[in-house]
Design an enzyme around this catalytic site. Sequence first.
Site, PDB file in Angstrom:
ATOM      1  N   ASP A  21      25.914  -2.903   2.149  1.00 60.05           N
ATOM      2  CA  ASP A  21      26.337  -3.698   0.996  1.00 60.05           C
ATOM      3  C   ASP A  21      27.571  -4.518   1.379  1.00 60.05           C
ATOM      4  O   ASP A  21      28.648  -3.960   1.577  1.00 60.05           O
ATOM      5  CB  ASP A  21      26.652  -2.744  -0.167  1.00 60.05           C
ATOM      6  CG  ASP A  21      27.259  -3.464  -1.354  1.00 60.05           C
ATOM      7  OD1 ASP A  21      27.076  -4.692  -1.455  1.00 60.05           O
ATOM      8  OD2 ASP A  21      27.907  -2.792  -2.177  1.00 60.05           O
ATOM      9  N   ASN A  23      28.906  -7.096  -0.524  1.00 56.35           N
ATOM     10  CA  ASN A  23      29.719  -7.634  -1.625  1.00 56.35           C
ATOM     11  C   ASN A  23      30.260  -6.570  -2.584  1.00 56.35           C
ATOM     12  O   ASN A  23      30.839  -6.896  -3.613  1.00 56.35           O
ATOM     13  CB  ASN A  23      28.956  -8.717  -2.393  1.00 56.35           C
ATOM     14  CG  ASN A  23      27.766  -8.151  -3.163  1.00 56.35           C
ATOM     15  OD1 ASN A  23      27.512  -6.942  -3.109  1.00 56.35           O
ATOM     16  ND2 ASN A  23      27.038  -8.993  -3.861  1.00 56.35           N
ATOM     17  N   ASP A  25      28.892  -4.424  -4.626  1.00 53.57           N
ATOM     18  CA  ASP A  25      28.320  -4.123  -5.955  1.00 53.57           C
ATOM     19  C   ASP A  25      27.504  -2.828  -5.951  1.00 53.57           C
ATOM     20  O   ASP A  25      26.874  -2.477  -6.946  1.00 53.57           O
ATOM     21  CB  ASP A  25      27.470  -5.296  -6.464  1.00 53.57           C
ATOM     22  CG  ASP A  25      26.229  -5.527  -5.613  1.00 53.57           C
ATOM     23  OD1 ASP A  25      26.062  -4.835  -4.577  1.00 53.57           O
ATOM     24  OD2 ASP A  25      25.420  -6.393  -5.970  1.00 53.57           O
ATOM     25  N   ASP A  29      22.525  -5.733   0.661  1.00 49.26           N
ATOM     26  CA  ASP A  29      22.185  -7.149   0.513  1.00 49.26           C
ATOM     27  C   ASP A  29      21.956  -7.782   1.889  1.00 49.26           C
ATOM     28  O   ASP A  29      22.163  -7.145   2.924  1.00 49.26           O
ATOM     29  CB  ASP A  29      23.275  -7.885  -0.285  1.00 49.26           C
ATOM     30  CG  ASP A  29      24.678  -7.508   0.184  1.00 49.26           C
ATOM     31  OD1 ASP A  29      24.873  -7.435   1.404  1.00 49.26           O
ATOM     32  OD2 ASP A  29      25.557  -7.266  -0.674  1.00 49.26           O
ATOM     33  N   ASP A  98       7.729  -7.990   3.540  1.00 48.78           N
ATOM     34  CA  ASP A  98       6.840  -7.141   2.749  1.00 48.78           C
ATOM     35  C   ASP A  98       6.065  -8.058   1.808  1.00 48.78           C
ATOM     36  O   ASP A  98       6.670  -8.863   1.099  1.00 48.78           O
ATOM     37  CB  ASP A  98       7.677  -6.143   1.944  1.00 48.78           C
ATOM     38  CG  ASP A  98       7.016  -4.791   1.839  1.00 48.78           C
ATOM     39  OD1 ASP A  98       5.835  -4.767   1.454  1.00 48.78           O
ATOM     40  OD2 ASP A  98       7.666  -3.778   2.129  1.00 48.78           O
ATOM     41  N   ASP A 206       1.614  -4.529   1.230  1.00 45.79           N
ATOM     42  CA  ASP A 206       1.707  -3.391   0.330  1.00 45.79           C
ATOM     43  C   ASP A 206       0.339  -3.053  -0.289  1.00 45.79           C
ATOM     44  O   ASP A 206      -0.336  -3.951  -0.818  1.00 45.79           O
ATOM     45  CB  ASP A 206       2.698  -3.777  -0.786  1.00 45.79           C
ATOM     46  CG  ASP A 206       3.086  -2.616  -1.659  1.00 45.79           C
ATOM     47  OD1 ASP A 206       3.769  -1.714  -1.161  1.00 45.79           O
ATOM     48  OD2 ASP A 206       2.710  -2.614  -2.847  1.00 45.79           O
ATOM     49  N   GLU A 264      -0.783  -1.711   4.676  1.00 42.31           N
ATOM     50  CA  GLU A 264      -0.599  -0.370   4.116  1.00 42.31           C
ATOM     51  C   GLU A 264      -1.857  -0.020   3.334  1.00 42.31           C
ATOM     52  O   GLU A 264      -2.268  -0.750   2.431  1.00 42.31           O
ATOM     53  CB  GLU A 264       0.614  -0.322   3.189  1.00 42.31           C
ATOM     54  CG  GLU A 264       0.919   1.113   2.771  1.00 42.31           C
ATOM     55  CD  GLU A 264       1.614   1.248   1.422  1.00 42.31           C
ATOM     56  OE1 GLU A 264       2.285   2.259   1.215  1.00 42.31           O
ATOM     57  OE2 GLU A 264       1.457   0.362   0.554  1.00 42.31           O
ATOM     58  N   HIS A 336      10.185   4.354   3.255  1.00 38.66           N
ATOM     59  CA  HIS A 336      10.930   4.484   1.998  1.00 38.66           C
ATOM     60  C   HIS A 336      10.172   5.304   0.963  1.00 38.66           C
ATOM     61  O   HIS A 336      10.691   5.530  -0.124  1.00 38.66           O
ATOM     62  CB  HIS A 336      11.232   3.091   1.454  1.00 38.66           C
ATOM     63  CG  HIS A 336       9.976   2.333   1.135  1.00 38.66           C
ATOM     64  ND1 HIS A 336       9.112   1.886   2.115  1.00 38.66           N
ATOM     65  CD2 HIS A 336       9.410   1.992  -0.040  1.00 38.66           C
ATOM     66  CE1 HIS A 336       8.077   1.301   1.541  1.00 38.66           C
ATOM     67  NE2 HIS A 336       8.225   1.349   0.233  1.00 38.66           N
ATOM     68  N   ASP A 337       8.936   5.714   1.275  1.00 37.40           N
ATOM     69  CA  ASP A 337       8.145   6.517   0.331  1.00 37.40           C
ATOM     70  C   ASP A 337       8.022   7.970   0.763  1.00 37.40           C
ATOM     71  O   ASP A 337       7.377   8.768   0.074  1.00 37.40           O
ATOM     72  CB  ASP A 337       6.718   5.945   0.217  1.00 37.40           C
ATOM     73  CG  ASP A 337       6.691   4.557  -0.388  1.00 37.40           C
ATOM     74  OD1 ASP A 337       7.564   4.252  -1.219  1.00 37.40           O
ATOM     75  OD2 ASP A 337       5.781   3.781  -0.032  1.00 37.40           O
TER      76      ASP A 337
HETATM   77  C1  NOJ Z   1       3.684   1.105  -1.788  1.00 37.03           C
HETATM   78  C2  NOJ Z   1       5.150   0.951  -1.578  1.00 37.03           C
HETATM   79  O1  NOJ Z   1       5.483   1.377  -0.286  1.00 37.03           O
HETATM   80  C3  NOJ Z   1       5.832   1.737  -2.666  1.00 37.03           C
HETATM   81  O2  NOJ Z   1       7.210   1.862  -2.459  1.00 37.03           O
HETATM   82  C4  NOJ Z   1       5.524   1.080  -3.976  1.00 37.03           C
HETATM   83  O3  NOJ Z   1       6.039   1.867  -5.030  1.00 37.03           O
HETATM   84  C5  NOJ Z   1       4.024   0.912  -4.181  1.00 37.03           C
HETATM   85  N1  NOJ Z   1       3.340   0.475  -2.997  1.00 37.03           N
HETATM   86  C6  NOJ Z   1       3.763  -0.096  -5.259  1.00 37.03           C
HETATM   87  O4  NOJ Z   1       4.100  -1.386  -4.830  1.00 37.03           O
END
Ligand code: NOJ
Length: 564
Positions: A21, A23, A25, A29, A98, A206, A264, A336-337
């Site tokens: 980050d 700035n 907040d 970013d 993405d 995605d 994905e 990130h999932d």
């Molecule tokens: C897969 C993404 O990796 C995830 O983070 C997202 O919540 C879902 N697709 C919906 O876009």
Amino acid sequence: MDNPWWHRSVVYQIYPRSFADANGDGMGDLRGIIQRLDHLAGLGVDVIWLSPICRSPQDDNGYDISDYQDIDPAFGSLADFDELLAGVHERGMRLIMDLVVNHSSDEHAWFAESRSGKDSPKRDWYWWRPARPGMEPGTPGAEPNNWGSVFGGSAWEYDPATGEYYLHIFSRKQPDLNWENPEVREAVYAMMNWWLDRGVDGFRMDVIDHISKDTSLPDGVVRPGSLYAEGGPHYMNGPRNHEFLHEMHERVFAGRATLLTVAEMPGVTIEEAARYTDPARREVDMVFGFEHVWVDRGPDPWVLYPLRLTKLKGILGRWQAGLADVGWNSLYWNNHDQPRVVSRYGDDSPEFRVRSAKMLGAVLHLHRGTPYIYQGEEIGMTNAPFASIADFRDIEALGHYAQAVEHEGHSSEDVLTVLRARGRDNARTPMQWDDSHQAGFTTGTPWLAVNPNHKEINAAAAVEDPDSVYHFYRRLIALRHDDPVVVYGDFTMLLPDDERLYAFTRRHGDTELLVVGNFSGERARADIPGAEAWSSAELVLTNAPARTGLDLEPWQVVIYRRRA
Ligand code: NOJ
């Protein structure tokens, strides 16, 4: 044709919200990323994948896009983006975006227009349906079908203005685009071309196996104890998915310099992956499958299963074999999932965190395919100590918690136990840059709490320490760049029935590698066929102090090389 550059590449995923980050907040970013590019160049990665940075109400942290051709002000501006891209290219790296086009945000102008009336020219850009026959629109059970949303609740949202429902496989703020409509597809291709003309090097797509649905939208099967059906079989890998991706290739990728396209695909099988990634079919370069990260999941999402290594090896071994001749694998433990791999398949205790993180990295990176590193993985970041549901921010965690506790009768502690182990926020705590206040991520208040273990686990300390996870990952990346056996070697799984050891060979020409990783906290001996042949082999890399042959220390990994 020459082998594409991405065969030899390692990809690094940035989740911009949690990376750096600039700035103050509390949210990462683009300028924060610009300031940290040397960290990535130093690691040696070739490609950066940016999770979504386009304009978005941030209902699902940017996976809900309201303008595909602008940057969300929270992340910066298009000028910042151009500067970032130039900085990436100057360092000899590439950048992929993405692409979130199974759905848009409900705040996208397309949806606003679609929603404005049944006769809107864009009505058919989304999936609008009337209530179930004989039911009063808007009443419980009147939804057009019984599918549940991935984030909890029904997959349909009632819109009183027109008396119809729209489909949202994810949140109600993520309406599904109707890919059956050629105008939708053309609009998406135009937007993709705009980004490529700006200089980006490809896309991570995605949930791109959700774009072709069974257009009759039939009811699905309801699992006992659940309120809604699993609609996946009717919207994953549907009848026109290959056709749409091939068309995208024709309209967007054909005739350009070699790009990287990663699809994905939560519902993909190996057979389908081989078709999607067969270069002759001109669809995508590689897919992200999910089987290996669902290995510790059962039919009931509220039961945690320990890792069974034989099962994991069975899955990854089949993917290696299935894409050996045609197609290409992507290799990942984290994104990130997913929860942090060192906490999930390794041991994040002070005694074994570093060693098991290295072992996991080595096993993954030595498979055939393109490895992905998720921010923080290269310093062995762990899951976070979430005390209560109030500590979570993820729409999925909050939605599941509400559905499970309020509607399905699960105890709050049981649900929290699962969320602590599996919740997506584990991956999203801010990147730990140093041991200062807020881990050097922000000077303000972070949007999601920093993991208190940043005092010990941080990038500054890892770069200083030659024995760190960071330097081990650096060596793994260099090994891929330097030795074609890592990129092209045939893969052979060994010891498939061993619950502790993950062993395989790679062979290319007269070079052979042997990789053995100990997925346990006990010593283990690798009784591989032809073990003697390896006794004088070169030890390329290990994570334990001494040469131990094929007797492995807890969580040790060894990589040997010999001339065959
Ligand atoms: C897969 C993404 O990796 C995830 O983070 C997202 O919540 C879902 N697709 C919906 O876009």
